[in-house]
Enzyme design. Structure first.
Site, mmCIF file in Angstrom:
data_model
loop_
_atom_site.group_PDB
_atom_site.id
_atom_site.type_symbol
_atom_site.label_atom_id
_atom_site.label_comp_id
_atom_site.label_asym_id
_atom_site.label_seq_id
_atom_site.Cartn_x
_atom_site.Cartn_y
_atom_site.Cartn_z
ATOM 1 N N HIS A 1 -96.421 -25.772 60.245
ATOM 2 C CA HIS A 1 -96.989 -24.711 59.407
ATOM 3 C C HIS A 1 -98.468 -24.475 59.683
ATOM 4 O O HIS A 1 -98.920 -23.332 59.844
ATOM 5 C CB HIS A 1 -96.757 -25.114 57.948
ATOM 6 C CG HIS A 1 -97.102 -24.105 56.921
ATOM 7 N ND1 HIS A 1 -98.353 -24.014 56.349
ATOM 8 C CD2 HIS A 1 -96.355 -23.146 56.337
ATOM 9 C CE1 HIS A 1 -98.354 -23.051 55.451
ATOM 10 N NE2 HIS A 1 -97.156 -22.500 55.417
ATOM 11 N N ASP B 1 -103.965 -27.846 55.622
ATOM 12 C CA ASP B 1 -102.537 -27.584 55.810
ATOM 13 C C ASP B 1 -101.845 -28.835 56.352
ATOM 14 O O ASP B 1 -102.207 -29.938 55.965
ATOM 15 C CB ASP B 1 -102.387 -26.395 56.766
ATOM 16 C CG ASP B 1 -101.160 -25.542 56.473
ATOM 17 O OD1 ASP B 1 -100.058 -26.049 56.681
ATOM 18 O OD2 ASP B 1 -101.311 -24.384 56.045
ATOM 19 N N SER C 1 -98.151 -17.527 53.029
ATOM 20 C CA SER C 1 -98.858 -18.421 53.961
ATOM 21 C C SER C 1 -99.313 -17.679 55.196
ATOM 22 O O SER C 1 -100.309 -18.035 55.819
ATOM 23 C CB SER C 1 -97.939 -19.568 54.403
ATOM 24 O OG SER C 1 -97.918 -20.602 53.470
#
Length: 592
Positions: free
Chosen positions: A233, A166, A413
């Protein structure tokens, strides 16, 4: 599920097959740039094992230059990927026709197994909402939670490592104890934003972007369309998997005793296929040239990322390699309200592709769907309230690193790490399980979505307790169930009760008496909920909370009622402690 004890009743108190190795033809012609794709700058070329170019960088460089001359372009051999494929620099961004000419030159060579574009992929979280809330409905709510607490008596993730491929990791005290050394695979220093290319530090410096900084799309619109701040994220994803639990702060990770390994591939303007391929290879224990061996090969990989186009052969080869090494690969289905079969890596083989559901158990409005989806997990939907999103670890910094915080995000996600966490629990419970067996068990133990799903949501909504075989899944209760479905109005600043008469049960109530509650009420923080036994003793199931602005109480509590007789009149006592919001007891029940 919340566990407490009954006051006065004794003690109080969770890719296609490998490239062919024989003399069969290379993969069929592929479009150089599908509608909506960005211009191509690099290609990933897989040579057959018997070809000199598969082993020798000089031979590959010579071949690349020859192919470029044939196509009228200046090509260079860039580097060898972890799968053995060659990364080819096209020298400049080529349009569809010029790229097609280069691709055709490679495909005409019988020593070439496949050739695919090195494309950018992006984090698949839908538009985040940063409003805080303190309820992880996705773990335990009866309607559409994943029944995670019911699995914790079987496993907590101890001894299992989950690689989060990520944006990297920004320091957070609610996660730090479970983080192990990772790696930064972003090879482009500009995209990396950390002053260099690949290195052993996967720290996330942020991925903010200015409008148009990443070029334009197929319609000539700037990418991104507007200025964006840091997403953090990867840290949000990691918190869902393995945030520290029982430390009196923050959130609970699904596999809270597992370790998480940040593997950085996404930065400014996303990440590239080539970097992701190497990250998959390294994270799973494979070898990547110029990168030290991974001291903690992952048992599970989470990839909450994706891009347009079906799974390419290079990514599929890396995934196949990871699975062959025993690593379970979990990927997000994508957030385009479209068929997941049109997205990469969602459409790859040998992965668990995860769609997202909302708090009511419907397919989330943004979630991709279709035959490529294997399972659905909570992804949240924040359009009406941040309380309906997925709450996890984050940072306040908009364009630099700030202070640690928590926030509600929505997206596939957010759904994928629920399944990665569940896979970690299953890996601890039975380390001999293969990735295929883990996927099969998760799908076989799923329950039907409580809401609606158009287009296909795989096997249904994942159920952690059922998958772990802990008896807390969706099988019908085997005991005696007593319910009251008569609505009782809850007035402001008032206390109301609803009764259930229990008969035919010998002896005392169980030590884990289940109390299912369905209360419809705006701003549920106004409510105090108690269970009252036939002898008048009581236990608080839920207290008031000024910070809990979410709607409704739909969950199952457990109390130790072994000190009181089962038979008699039981009462649910609900107090609305504030004015301004009202509701009603829809139904409630006891299971003995």
């Amino acid at each position: 599920m919340t566990t407490t004890a009954l006051l006065g009743a004794g003690a109080v108190t969770s890719l296609a097959a490998p490239a062919p190795q024989d003399g069969t033809a290379a993969s069929a012609s592929i479009p150089a740039a599908a509608p909506g794709d960005q211009p191509v700058e690099r290609l990933i070329v897989g040579y057959r094992t018997k070809a000199a170019e598969a082993e020798s960088d000089s031979a590959a460089d010579k071949d690349v230059k020859a192919k470029g001359k044939k196509a009228g372009e200046s090509l260079d051999f860039d580097r060898r990927l972890g799968t053995g494929a060659a990364l080819v620099d096209l020298g400049k961004k080529l349009d569809e026709k010029d790229t097609a000419d280069v691709v055709a030159a490679f495909q005409a060579d019988p020593d070439v197994a496949y050739v695919v574009p090195d494309k950018r992929m992006y984090a698949t979280a839908a538009d985040p909402n940063d409003t805080e809330y303190d309820r992880q409905w996705d773990l335990f709510e009866a309607t559409a939670g994943m029944n995670v607490p019911g699995a914790w008596d079987k496993a907590t993730g101890s001894g299992v490592n989950v690689a989060v491929i990520d944006t990297g990791y920004v320091a957070h005290s609610d996660l730090a104890a479970n983080v192990v050394a990772g790696y930064d695979f972003i090879s482009d220093p500009w995209m990396a934003q950390d002053g260099g290319g690949r290195d052993s530090n996967p720290a996330d410096p942020g991925d903010w972007m200015n409008r148009g900084e990443c070029g334009t799309d197929a319609n000539g619109q700037p990418v991104p369309f507007r200025d964006t701040d840091n997403s953090w994220h990867g840290t949000h994803v990691a918190g869902t998997i393995a945030a520290t639990t029982g430390n009196g702060k923050g959130v609970a990770g699904i596999a809270y005793d597992a370790t998480v390994q940040p593997v950085r591939v996404l930065g400014k303007c996303g990440g590239t296929t080539a970097d992701i391929i190497d990250a998959i290879t390294w994270a799973s224990g494979g070898s990547v040239a110029g990168v030290p061996a991974n001291p903690n090969p992952a048992d599970v990989i989470n990839m909450s990322l994706g891009g347009d186009g079906a799974c390419d052969s290079g990514t599929q080869s890396a995934i196949n390699g990871a699975v062959s090494r025993g690593t379970t690969v979990v990927v997000a289905a994508g957030n385009d309200n479209d068929d997941a079969g049109f997205y990469n890596p969602a459409s790859c083989s040998n992965v668990i592709t995860v769609a997202a559901s909302d708090r009511e158990g419907n397919r989330a409005s943004y979630s991709n769907y279709g035959r490529a989806v294997d399972i659905t997990a909570p992804g949240g939907e924040t359009a009406l309230s941040s309380a309906n999103g997925i709450w996890s670890t984050l940072n306040t910094g908009a364009r630099s690193v700030g202070s640690e915080t928590y926030a509600a995000y929505q997206g596939t996600s957010m759904a994928a790490p629920h399944i990665a966490g569940l896979a970690a629990l299953m890996n601890e419970a039975d380390p001999a399980m293969t990735p295929a067996q883990i996927e099969t068990a998760i799908k076989n133990k799923a329950r039907s979505l409580p809401g609606s799903c158009s287009g296909g949501c795989g096997a249904g909504l994942a159920d952690a307790a059922a998958a772990l075989g802990s008896g807390g899944g969706t099988e019908p209760p085997t005991g005696n169930v007593f319910t009251n479905t008569t609505d009782v109005t809850i007035r402001d600043n008032a206390t109301v009760t609803s009764s259930v008469q229990v008969t035919g049960i010998s002896g005392n109530a169980p030590a884990d008496l289940k109390i299912a509650v369905d209360i419809k009420h705006t701003y549920r923080g106004d409510l105090r909920i108690e269970i009252v036994a036939p002898n008048g003793s009581s236990a608080v199931l839920k207290n008031t909370s000024s910070g809990d602005s979410a709607d409704n109480v739909i969950t199952t509590y457990s109390v130790d009622a072994s000190g009181v007789a089962a038979n008699g009149t039981w009462q649910l006592r609900v107090t609305d402690a504030y004015s301004g919001d009202t509701g009603y007891i829809d139904s409630w029940g006891l299971t003995f």
